[in-house]
Every structure is written in structure tokens, then in C-alpha cells.
Design an enzyme around this catalytic site. Structure first.
Site, short mmCIF file in Angstrom:
data_model
loop_
_atom_site.label_atom_id
_atom_site.label_comp_id
_atom_site.label_asym_id
_atom_site.label_seq_id
_atom_site.Cartn_x
_atom_site.Cartn_y
_atom_site.Cartn_z
N SER A 103 0.81 -1.21 0.00
CA SER A 103 0.00 0.00 0.00
C SER A 103 0.85 1.27 0.00
O SER A 103 1.59 1.52 -0.94
CB SER A 103 -0.97 -0.04 1.19
OG SER A 103 -1.94 0.95 1.11
N ASP A 244 -2.44 6.35 -3.49
CA ASP A 244 -1.30 5.71 -2.85
C ASP A 244 -0.80 4.57 -3.73
O ASP A 244 -1.26 4.39 -4.85
CB ASP A 244 -1.63 5.25 -1.43
CG ASP A 244 -2.60 4.08 -1.39
OD1 ASP A 244 -3.29 3.84 -2.41
OD2 ASP A 244 -2.68 3.41 -0.35
N ASP A 246 -1.14 1.38 -4.00
CA ASP A 246 -2.05 0.40 -4.60
C ASP A 246 -3.39 1.01 -4.96
O ASP A 246 -4.32 0.29 -5.33
CB ASP A 246 -2.23 -0.81 -3.69
CG ASP A 246 -2.97 -0.50 -2.40
OD1 ASP A 246 -2.97 0.67 -1.98
OD2 ASP A 246 -3.54 -1.44 -1.80
N ASP A 248 -5.91 2.26 -3.44
CA ASP A 248 -7.17 2.02 -2.73
C ASP A 248 -7.56 3.21 -1.85
O ASP A 248 -8.56 3.16 -1.15
CB ASP A 248 -7.11 0.73 -1.91
CG ASP A 248 -6.14 0.80 -0.73
OD1 ASP A 248 -5.32 1.74 -0.68
OD2 ASP A 248 -6.20 -0.10 0.13
#
EC number: 5.4.2.10
Length: 457
Positions: A103, A244, A246, A248
Site C-alpha cells: 500500500s 497511494d 495500490d 485504494d
């Protein structure tokens, strides 16, 4: 096993090539999860995606080998956002989805997130069962030579997600005339996010779209929002969007370079959906970290703020339990369950842009939905034992709570993804907030250091 050891609040995470983020453990995770999800007589399939970290080249084949050894077919989709993996898991009727990502963490870290066939993150109970199998002798349970799985790449995976994201934007609207700075953090959305905005008509100024395996989240993305804000002002853009690693979660900058956090984004979308009759339930779901100003704004509009523990998975669980369709975190995870099962920074951004197009006002007016209370969050790193168990720290926390006298909030917790103690205070008086947080962090830091010295002596 009564508690999870490997899985934190967002899957398994750690420093690459160091336990638990090694090829050996990734192989075992693939075997254990594969055995747990190979039920029934149909061919079993797992979707595996990743972000742009160098260590993804190590973790991906190890997981693939584990799943194939458990008898599962593996579909590899390459670098794509976490919500894309959840979407593809549902769309392709897969038994399991896996995202290889840490992440917002730096490139040195990596992680493994698992999704069930419904695209939801796995429950604590399921993760505990995977851990049990991971430590068991699986030699007699793995697939026979003729029952091994196969691996293949899905070449149009990015295109499928692009079309899915675009479908959440009103067909009657376009982004013509809007100049948008988009920071993809050199992460998983570096190809798909600019394409979505461009195809909807926006003028896109892309940042963080040149990943090299090392530069994910490095001075860019939602963990470095000052860069986004400066670029918005420099280019005279209407809006800035930072994802960010990833993708999400997101943060937003208005045209003046002022940051808009997840609480304001949740309030903006909730206000819009409530006015149009799209909001389900009697409010929204957020975590204990969300600002009291959000709660007051919702209450003034006849809605409630349903708080959960920190972690978007717990927000999603509460949304399902209560039938609400908006939830999220102050950090920028925004879950819109009409469209996705997990936080999706790009889809949330499209909802913000839809409101901007509809209202025709600048982002500095549209995105400032409520006045937040003074709030400060500070992190303290520790190395071994939990410093919150130290008597001096316990007393300092009790004194701080007494000092607030019911006119503010104090939240102190261990991070579920990093060796950090997070200290947050919120009150009407900013000076009080700053003093309380700084004093507590100093005491926690001293206690953490003393514990380390004890272990080293």
C-alpha cells in the site's frame, strides 16, 4: 490458534526478503489458501495482481507456485490497483483474489492481501484458518501431478478495470474543460488512472507515472500531498488527486493548493447522495480516527456517523451489516459499495468530480463541507515490546484524558501494519491538542527506548 500472527489489519506485510515477506512463506501462503479455497468439482482459479515494487518479482512466482501446487489455476494480471483485483475476482468468478502490495509503505516493504470470491477481504476467522494450514504438514494434501493448476496472463485486465471505473461516472457528464493534476505514486494505477480521466474528457497532468521498482510512494502520492498541492497551484489546475501505491485510497487538493482529507470526501459524497436519494441507511460508516466535525455535520443533516475500529476492512464489514453504502477513513480510504467492495481511490475521485461538474463551483468551495475540530496525529516508532504497557505511559494517558475533561477525544493505538504507536488528540482548542500529543509522544518514545536498552543489556 487463538489469534493471528501473520495477518495484520490489511493482510500480511513486512520487509521484502525478510520473514514474513519471503518467497518461502509466500509459497506456503499460496498452498494453504489454495487448499482452503479448492472446494467443489469445478476448476478453481485465483487472480493475482501486484503493484510496482521490485520485490513483486519475487513474491508473485512464489505465490503462483503455491497455488498451482494446491491445484488452482492462476490468472496473472500484472500491476493493477487493489480494487481492480477485487473487481476481477468477482467478474471472472474466481475462488480467490490476491494483491501483492504494501500500500502506502516504501518500496522495501511488501504485502499480501487476500479477497474471497465475493471480492471482500477475508474474515479474521478465514485468515486464522490459513495460518493454521500454513504451519501444518501439507505434503499429503497437495495436488497430484495430473491435478496441478496452470498459469496464464489476462492481457486485457487493465482495460476491464478502466471500463468498470468509467461506468461509475454519470453518462450525462463529461470532464471537458477541467484540468486535473493526478499523482499515481509511481504505483499500481500509473497506467489506468490517467487513462480513465483522459477518456472522460479531462486535461490530465500526470505525476508519479514512471515506476522503476524503487520509487513507489517516494516523495509522491497520498503520503506526500505537499507535492500534489504545489503542482496544482503551479499548473493552475482545477483539482489535484493523489493516490497511494495500490490506489485504494486518495487525498485531494483544491485549486488553491489546500488539502482535502478523507473525512471531507466522505461528507461531500454523502451530502450529494443524500440529496439525490442514493444514500442508503441512516448515515455513513467511518473509524474512530474521523474528525468530530464530520460527526457534527452529519448530525445536523439528520444522519449518523457509525464508528468502527481502524481498518477499511472493518468499515466494509459494518457497511454490510448495516446496509449503508458510504464508508471510509480519514486517511483517504473511501468505500462506495454501490460500485466496489473495497476502497477505490479512482472511483471516489470520479464521484468528487461529478459533484464539481454538477455544481459548477471551484473545489475550494465544493470540497470544504464542514469545519474540522483541531486534531493532531503523531507516530512514535518502537522496536520490541509494546510501550503502551509501561506504567509511566499509562499514567500519562490517564492524565491527558483527565485534562480534556470530556471536551475532546484522545486515541492511542498500535498500528496494525507498522511498528508504530499512533497518538491522536482532538479538541476545541488547538494549543491544547498540540501540547497533549507532543507530551504523550515524548513519554512513549522515552519508554520505547528504555525497553530497547533493557533487551540489549
Amino acid at each position: 490458534m487463538t489469534q493471528k500472527r501473520l495477518f495484520g489489519t490489511d493482510g500480511i506485510r513486512g520487509t521484502a526478503n525478510t520473514a514474513p515477506m519471503t518467497a518461502e512463506i509466500a509459497l506456503r501462503v499460496g498452498q494453504a489458501a489454495g487448499l482452503l479455497f479448492t472446494r467443489g468439482d469445478h476448476r478453481h482459479r485465483v487472480i493475482i495482481g501486484k503493484d510496482t515494487r521490485l520485490s513483486g518479482y519475487m513474491i508473485e512466482p512464489a505465490l503462483t507456485a503455491g497455488f498451482i501446487g494446491a491445484g488452482m489455476d492462476v490468472t496473472l494480471v500484472g500491476p493493477l490497483p487493489t480494487p481492480a483485483i477485487a473487481m476481477l475476482t468477482r467478474s471472472l468468478r474466481a475462488d480467490l483474489g490476491v494483491m501483492i502490495s504494501a500500500s502506502h509503505n516504501p518500496y522495501e516493504d511488501n504485502g499480501i492481501k487476500l479477497f474471497g470470491p465475493d471480492g471482500e477481504k477475508l474474515s479474521d476467522a478465514t485468515e486464522m484458518e490459513i495460518e493454521r494450514l500454513l504451519h501444518a504438514d501439507l505434503s499429503g494434501q497437495l495436488a497430484a501431478p495430473a491435478a496441478l493448476g496452470r498459469a496464464a496472463r489476462l492481457e486485457d485486465a487493465a482495460g476491464r478495470y478502466i471500463e468498470s471505473a468509467k461506468s461509475t461516472f454519470p453518462k450525462s457528464q463529461r470532464l471537458d474543460g477541467l484540468k486535473i493534476v493526478l499523482d499515481c505514486a509511481n504505483g499500481a494505477a500509473y497506467r489506468v488512472a490517467p487513462t480513465v480521466l483522459w477518456e472522460l474528457g479531462a486535461t490530465v497532468i500526470p505525476l508519479g507515472v514512471s515506476p522503476d521498482g524503487f520509487n513507489i510512494n517516494s516523495g509522491c502520492g497520498s503520503t506526500a500531498p505537499d507535492y500534489l498541492c504545489a503542482q496544482v497551484v503551479k499548473h493552475g489546475a482545477d483539482l489535484g488527486i493523489a493516490l497511494d501505491g495500490d490506489a485504494d485510497r486518495l487525498l485531494v487538493s483544491d485549486e488553491r493548493g489546500h488539502l482535502v482529507d478523507g473525512d471531507q470526501i466522505i461528507a461531500l459524497i454523502a451530502r450529494s447522495w443524500s440529496a439525490s436519494g442514493r444514500l442508503r441507511g441512516d448515515g455513513v460508516v467511518a473509524t474512530v480516527m474521523s474528525n468530530l466535525g464530520l460527526e457534527r455535520f452529519l448530525k445536523a443533516n439528520g444522519l449518523i456517523l457509525d464508528r468502527t475500529r481502524v481498518g477499511d476492512r472493518y468499515v466494509a464489514e459494518q457497511m454490510r451489516a448495516t446496509g449503508r453504502n458510504i464508508g471510509g477513513e480519514q486517511s483517504g480510504h473511501v468505500i462506495l459499495s454501490d460500485y466496489a467492495t473495497t476502497g477505490d481511490g479512482l472511483i471516489a475521485a470520479l464521484q468528487i468530480l461529478s459533484v464539481l461538474v454538477e455544481e459548477g463551483r471551484p473545489a475550494s468551495e465544493t470540497c470544504r463541507v464542514f469545519a474540522p475540530l483541531p486534531q493532531k496525529l503523531k507516530n512514535v516508532r518502537y522496536h520490541r515490546d509494546n510501550p503502551l504497557l509501561h506504567p509511566r505511559v499509562k499514567q500519562a494517558i490517564a492524565d491527558a484524558e483527565s485534562g480534556l475533561n470530556g471536551h475532546g477525544r484522545l486515541l492511542i493505538r498500535r498500528s496494525g501494519t507498522e511498528p508504530l504507536i499512533r497518538v491522536m488528540a482532538e479538541a476545541e482548542d488547538e494549543t491544547t491538542v498540540i501540547r497533549i500529543v507532543d507530551e504523550l509522544c515524548d513519554i512513549i518514545a522515552v519508554s520505547a527506548e528504555s525497553e530497547t536498552q533493557v533487551h540489549l543489556s
